[in-house]
Scaffold this motif. Sequence first.
Motif, PDB file in Angstrom:
ATOM      1  N   ALA A  79       0.830  -1.208   0.000  1.00  0.00           N
ATOM      2  CA  ALA A  79       0.000   0.000   0.000  1.00  0.00           C
ATOM      3  C   ALA A  79       0.866   1.259   0.000  1.00  0.00           C
ATOM      4  O   ALA A  79       0.587   2.214  -0.737  1.00  0.00           O
ATOM      5  CB  ALA A  79      -0.933  -0.012   1.200  1.00  0.00           C
ATOM      6  N   THR A  80       1.909   1.262   0.799  1.00  0.00           N
ATOM      7  CA  THR A  80       2.801   2.423   0.867  1.00  0.00           C
ATOM      8  C   THR A  80       3.512   2.642  -0.463  1.00  0.00           C
ATOM      9  O   THR A  80       3.584   3.773  -0.960  1.00  0.00           O
ATOM     10  CB  THR A  80       3.842   2.242   1.989  1.00  0.00           C
ATOM     11  OG1 THR A  80       3.166   2.129   3.246  1.00  0.00           O
ATOM     12  CG2 THR A  80       4.803   3.428   2.037  1.00  0.00           C
ATOM     13  N   ASN A  81       4.019   1.574  -1.041  1.00  0.00           N
ATOM     14  CA  ASN A  81       4.754   1.687  -2.307  1.00  0.00           C
ATOM     15  C   ASN A  81       3.843   2.062  -3.465  1.00  0.00           C
ATOM     16  O   ASN A  81       4.255   2.783  -4.382  1.00  0.00           O
ATOM     17  CB  ASN A  81       5.471   0.376  -2.618  1.00  0.00           C
ATOM     18  CG  ASN A  81       6.604   0.083  -1.658  1.00  0.00           C
ATOM     19  OD1 ASN A  81       7.099   0.982  -0.986  1.00  0.00           O
ATOM     20  ND2 ASN A  81       7.020  -1.169  -1.581  1.00  0.00           N
ATOM     21  N   THR A  82       2.607   1.562  -3.443  1.00  0.00           N
ATOM     22  CA  THR A  82       1.660   1.871  -4.526  1.00  0.00           C
ATOM     23  C   THR A  82       1.165   3.299  -4.412  1.00  0.00           C
ATOM     24  O   THR A  82       0.987   3.999  -5.421  1.00  0.00           O
ATOM     25  CB  THR A  82       0.474   0.890  -4.504  1.00  0.00           C
ATOM     26  OG1 THR A  82       0.969  -0.448  -4.594  1.00  0.00           O
ATOM     27  CG2 THR A  82      -0.481   1.151  -5.666  1.00  0.00           C
ATOM     28  N   GLY A  83       0.938   3.748  -3.181  1.00  0.00           N
ATOM     29  CA  GLY A  83       0.526   5.125  -2.940  1.00  0.00           C
ATOM     30  C   GLY A  83      -0.874   5.439  -3.416  1.00  0.00           C
ATOM     31  O   GLY A  83      -1.680   4.539  -3.688  1.00  0.00           O
TER      32      GLY A  83
END
Length: 332
Positions: A312-316
Amino acid sequence: MTDRRTLLKTAVALSVGLPLAFGASIASAATYQAMTYLNVAEKPGVRGLQHIVDKVAEASDGSITFQINLAGSLSIKASDTTQALGDGVVQLADNQYYLGVVPIAGVLRLPALIETPDEYETAYKIVEPYMKKGFDRQGVKMIGHYLYPEQTIWGVGSITSLADLQGKKIRVTSAEQGKLVEAFGGFPITIPSAEIAPAIQRNLIDGFITASAGGARTLAELVETNYRLNTSTVDSFYMVNQDFYDMLPPAVQTALDEAGAEAGELASSLLAEEEPAWTKKHQETGVTVTPASDADKKAAVEAMVPVWEEWATNTGGDAPAVLAEIRKALGK
């Protein structure tokens, strides 16, 4: 891009007898291109695609037909399906390789997040609006989807729990599955399907992840055990070029929408029916089948939570909110 889309609109107009810019109204049959990543016409995904093709032909009185191109028959990589659709190179497709252009859809394939078809549909309804926006930007419209059976663990030796993955080399079909294997001490291996059997015979891998009705159809004779923990979901989508869709008469658009939904249900049901039948066949030929324990299901979820959050963090963008909503809905 503009020239190609203009040509496509003109071709569709001709095929359904729509008036062209210069005032002509010409009715003539036209054949368009449909593609799939599957290489056998009898596979459920292709049967669903054929259902769409038949319904469109019926709704257009035979003026719109499609040539279904199986894997390898076009010089288009499966990973480029979305782009080929958006550019109008093909007008209809069965598309499993879409994460590169719509990353938020990756939430549906996170390891150990979704266990059952009902959980998948719950998660899909949450992420669907975001996926549609992403495909809209590509000039592509989603019209249906289907779900593959559970992706379980097959062992050359004894694998009857997650603990048994320790030190074992397991062939995976996705990075998501690899995260789960690593979390329990295994080593994920990525090799083409055709190389699995030779790898087993040369003791290069200790097992693989697939469905009973999938890769295990031809590989089950090489293994001793099947541990039925659903490691991650695999799905596919029926899609059309948006400009092509927009130029269809309303009645044909409606038929296409309905056919896409029906095709997804057809493919999903066929795959769901095949899985237990093939699992039983593998048991009868000597494979020891072990249901996943509740303790392992819980352990898999707990181990994968950091992986979900990292994704989730990497996809943003909307990914953190979408993941949080899905986790709440699924109680995970």
